[in-house]
Design an enzyme around this catalytic site. Structure first.
Site, PDB file in Angstrom:
ATOM      1  N   ASP A   1       0.868  -1.165   0.000  1.00  0.00           N
ATOM      2  CA  ASP A   1       0.000   0.000   0.000  1.00  0.00           C
ATOM      3  C   ASP A   1       0.911   1.223   0.000  1.00  0.00           C
ATOM      4  O   ASP A   1       2.072   1.163   0.403  1.00  0.00           O
ATOM      5  CB  ASP A   1      -0.929   0.002   1.216  1.00  0.00           C
ATOM      6  CG  ASP A   1      -2.202   0.805   0.962  1.00  0.00           C
ATOM      7  OD1 ASP A   1      -2.213   1.620   0.025  1.00  0.00           O
ATOM      8  OD2 ASP A   1      -3.182   0.610   1.708  1.00  0.00           O
ATOM      9  N   TRP A   2       0.383   2.340  -0.457  1.00  0.00           N
ATOM     10  CA  TRP A   2       1.199   3.534  -0.660  1.00  0.00           C
ATOM     11  C   TRP A   2       1.674   4.069   0.695  1.00  0.00           C
ATOM     12  O   TRP A   2       0.896   4.600   1.474  1.00  0.00           O
ATOM     13  CB  TRP A   2       0.404   4.570  -1.429  1.00  0.00           C
ATOM     14  CG  TRP A   2       0.547   4.475  -2.915  1.00  0.00           C
ATOM     15  CD1 TRP A   2       0.896   5.501  -3.752  1.00  0.00           C
ATOM     16  CD2 TRP A   2       0.360   3.330  -3.766  1.00  0.00           C
ATOM     17  NE1 TRP A   2       0.949   5.053  -5.056  1.00  0.00           N
ATOM     18  CE2 TRP A   2       0.632   3.728  -5.093  1.00  0.00           C
ATOM     19  CE3 TRP A   2       0.027   1.998  -3.530  1.00  0.00           C
ATOM     20  CZ2 TRP A   2       0.563   2.849  -6.179  1.00  0.00           C
ATOM     21  CZ3 TRP A   2      -0.043   1.119  -4.611  1.00  0.00           C
ATOM     22  CH2 TRP A   2       0.221   1.546  -5.907  1.00  0.00           C
TER      23      TRP A   2
END
Length: 741
Positions: free
Chosen positions: A267-268
């Protein structure tokens, strides 16, 4: 010569400057007639160490590097799961200003789950996959299948409800539909992302049985049955390691136990340690907190954990090259399945067909919660004046909410949809009723409407009640929205109640006009202290571009509602296990003390009466159930049991009913829920029509996870099959036995 032409086509599609002479042989990695694993090994053998590392981390907000020298294209991701995100600048979150990136906004995944129809999931996946393909994205960051543990989770609207079986069955067709377009579905957030508050710091403590029975089944189904090509790690920790770099989740379970052969994407901003990222199962790192190019280096993406730090360890010999090769194999496999597959379709974008698909999904997912005295559908032969009340009737809902925020090609508001449908048959008036906080722009995407209203709360209520006095119907359209602290990524809700004092508005309207319909727009359960004062209640979700048309279709009876709740509506927060036991929200540690007793399992165990049950949903027609029968009274673990029940439409409208199968274990060595969903079937019936629904029960449906054996077991003994219209509306039961071999 034919192979040479094919290689040229592959290179042109990849945008590579590589040239081949007419006499040269086709490299194995470009030859689509060769097995993918052979192509992967050939491409890997041609890459430098620097090229390998470059594939393992981002080069922009949403892309990672390919190998131009070899004709291997970049990987391009797009946020989902409800639509294809607008283009942003290379290294900024703000909009890039394109004029041709306005997408179809599809309903939230809570709505899809509420359809209880795998055919709608297949339609959803195919449609959104076509939009991703048209925009040349090869990874769609969705769908989400985290379990609904608490009604306060700000991201619940992106997921598929509280039950692992329902989520498992609904996620598979979505993945298959997306990937039929040559676009990878990236299933998220693996795993235990059940709160947004403190999501970057909280370590989840959970026993193995609960993990395997409740929180992993949908991911397992996505991998083993849906054949997902990508998985996204969650932000939170499990066993003290962030989930995107987690030995237990990614290496032991995902790849070891389930045999996953796709890519693991962070995930970012979910990665925090180079060595853990190297060894604990991550393949592609995105969004780490270097803030792109603004940190003072010429290319801050080189500072990512899997960038220069990784390369230095490889060159020094501290890390063996086989570690980067493992990652690149997975990435190359992704590329050959997507961008270097010359047979993948071209896709389409923002089409009327996609709008129609979104509307159909929305109409099947809307849930009729209550309908006393058959107030709905609206009788247009008698209704001359209809009053619409509530900010959510006009508020833009496709912008905001975090990474699911969309630049929609259009959005039909509920007020607009109602006026278009009945404006030529009845007078449609509007009153604000309440005023929430201002909608906020996200990533430079403006809402484009000003809903500022400086009137006092009492003035707004007075206006609404004054207009309601002589209306034939009053439609209150409220609920939650996509602002921070409601249904939005980043923070959870502060409580179960409706914001902006909507309860007061609804209460006043109920006293003024008995023909009141409350349409709740939300991705979460809400408290309804006025439930006994309101004759009709509709749960409408976030419905995307066609929201207004879908709601109008249900209210007028053009479409008979058939949605069923994918999660329980509790009366109070204390009726939810996570809140009753005081474990939510954790900051550094969060222990899931309720264990396997999530949602209706907790309701059953504690004998609590819910506001609205899991699986509940009404229709404008009526259905009767026959008695459930079985083809045998006893079975062995190697056999299956066939259950049959007849369902008849006894009303005067065509409609659909979702028949639900729950299994009850009479006695077991470990505590089990009173019942567990193990089958469902949505049947569409004309008036007077009867259909026989067939369920197959196998060993898997009777099993529980034994942590001591680390395996699923089905203990011999007596079981019951319960068939019903919801988790609390059981129509028929039958007893059978499981014998040992």
């Amino acid at each position: 010569m034919q192979k040479t032409i094919k290689s040229f086509i592959a290179i042109l599609l990849a945008g590579s400057p590589v040239c081949l002479s007419a006499q040269s042989s086709v490299p194995v990695y470009l030859d689509e007639t060769k097995p993918i694993e052979q192509r992967v090994e050939d491409a890997l053998s041609r890459m430098t160490l620097e090229e390998k590392v470059a594939m393992c981390h981002a080069q922009s907000k949403f892309s990672s590097r390919g190998i131009p020298r070899l004709g291997i294209p970049d990987n391009w991701m797009s946020d989902g799961p409800h639509g294809i995100r607008a283009e942003v600048f290379w290294d900024e979150w703000d909009q890039a200003g394109w004029t041709n990136d306005s997408c179809t906004a599809f309903p939230a995944l809570t709505c899809l789950a509420a359809s209880w129809n795998p055919e709608m999931s297949a339609l959803y996946g195919k449609s959104i996959g076509e939009e991703a393909r048209y925009r040349n994205k090869n990874v769609l960051l969705g769908p989400g299948v985290n379990i609904y543990r608490t009604p306060l989770n700000g991201r619940n609207f992106e997921y598929m409800g509280e039950d692992p079986y329902l989520s498992s069955r609904m996620v598979i067709p979505y993945i298959q539909g997306v990937q039929s377009n040559g676009v990878a579905a990236c299933v998220k957030h693996f795993a235990l992302n059940n709160q947004e508050t403190n999501r970057h710091t909280v370590n989840v403590n959970i026993d193995d049985r609960t993990l395997y029975e409740i929180y992993l089944p949908a991911f397992k189904a996505a991998v083993q049955e849906g054949k997902a090509w990508a998985i996204m790690g969650a932000y939170n920790k499990y066993k003290g390691q962030w989930c995107g770099q987690n030995q237990y989740l990614l290496n032991d379970i995902l790849r070891g136990e389930w045999g996953f052969d796709g890519v693991v994407v962070s995930d970012w901003g979910g990665i925090n340690n180079t060595r853990q990222a190297i060894y604990n199962g991550l393949d592609m790192e995105f969004g780490s907190w270097t803030d792109g190019l603004s940190e003072g280096t010429s290319d801050a993406y080189s500072n990512y954990y899997l960038a220069t730090p990784f390369l230095k360890l490889l060159k020094s010999g501290e890390v063996k090259e086989e570690e980067v090769d493992k990652k690149v194999r997975n990435i190359l496999r992704l590329v050959f399945r997507t961008t270097m597959n010359t047979k993948r379709p071209w896709g389409s974008f923002g089409t009327p067909e996609h709008g129609a698909a979104g509307r159909k999904i929305a109409e099947e997912g809307i849930v009729l919660l209550k309908n006393e005295q058959n107030l709905l559908p609206i009788d247009l032969t008698k209704a001359k004046k209809i009053l619409v009340v509530g900010e959510n009737a006009v508020k833009v809902m496709t912008i905001g909410g975090g990474s699911s925020s969309l630049k929609a090609k259009y959005e039909i508001s509920p007020q607009e949809g109602i006026k278009q449908r009945i404006g030529n048959q009845a007078e449609v008036l509007f009153a604000r009723g309440y005023a929430g906080e201002k909608s906020k722009a996200q990533d430079g995407l403006q809402v484009g409407q000003d809903l500022t209203d400086n009137r006092s709360e009492d003035e707004l209520i007075a206006e609404a009640c004054n207009l309601a006095k002589d209306a034939d119907y009053v439609l209150f359209i409220g609920g939650l929205n996509k602002n921070d602290g409601q249904d939005s990524e980043g923070n959870d809700r502060s409580g179960l109640g409706l914001p902006y004092n909507q309860d007061k508005v609804i209460g006043a309207l109920a006293k003024t006009n008995k023909n009141l319909v409350v349409i709740n727009i939300s991705g979460n359960a809400v408290a309804m202290p006025w439930v006994n004062e309101v004759p009709a209640i509709v749960q409408a979700w976030y419905l995307g571009s066609e929201a207004g048309h879908a709601i109008a279709s249900i209210l007028t009876g053009d479409v008979n509602p058939s949605g069923k709740l994918p999660f329980t509506f509790p009366v109070r927060l204390e009726d939810n296990g996570a809140h009753k036991l005081g474990d939510y929200p954790g900051k550094e540690e969060e222990t899931y003390r309720e264990g396997i007793f999530v949602g209706y399992r907790w309701i059953d165990k504690e004998k609590i009466k819910p506001l609205f049950s899991f699986g509940h949903g009404l229709s404008y027609t009526t259905f009767t159930y026959g008695k459930v029968t079985a083809d045998k009274k006893e079975m062995t673990p190697e056999q299956t049991l066939s259950l049959r029940v007849k369902v008849k439409n006894t009303g005067n409208r065509k409609g659909a009913e979702t028949v639900q199968l729950y299994i009850h274990d009479d006695k077991s060595s470990l505590p089990r829920p009173v019942k567990e969903l193990k089958g469902f079937k949505k049947v569409f019936l004309e008036p007077g029509e009867e259909q026989e629904v067939v369920f197959t029960v196998d060993k898997k449906a009777l099993s529980f996870f034994d942590p001591a054996k680390h395996d699923w077991i089905a203990e011999p003994g007596t079981f019951e099959a319960w068939v019903g219209a919801s988790s609390t509306d059981i129509k028929s039961k039958i007893t059978f036995k499981l014998n040992s071999l």
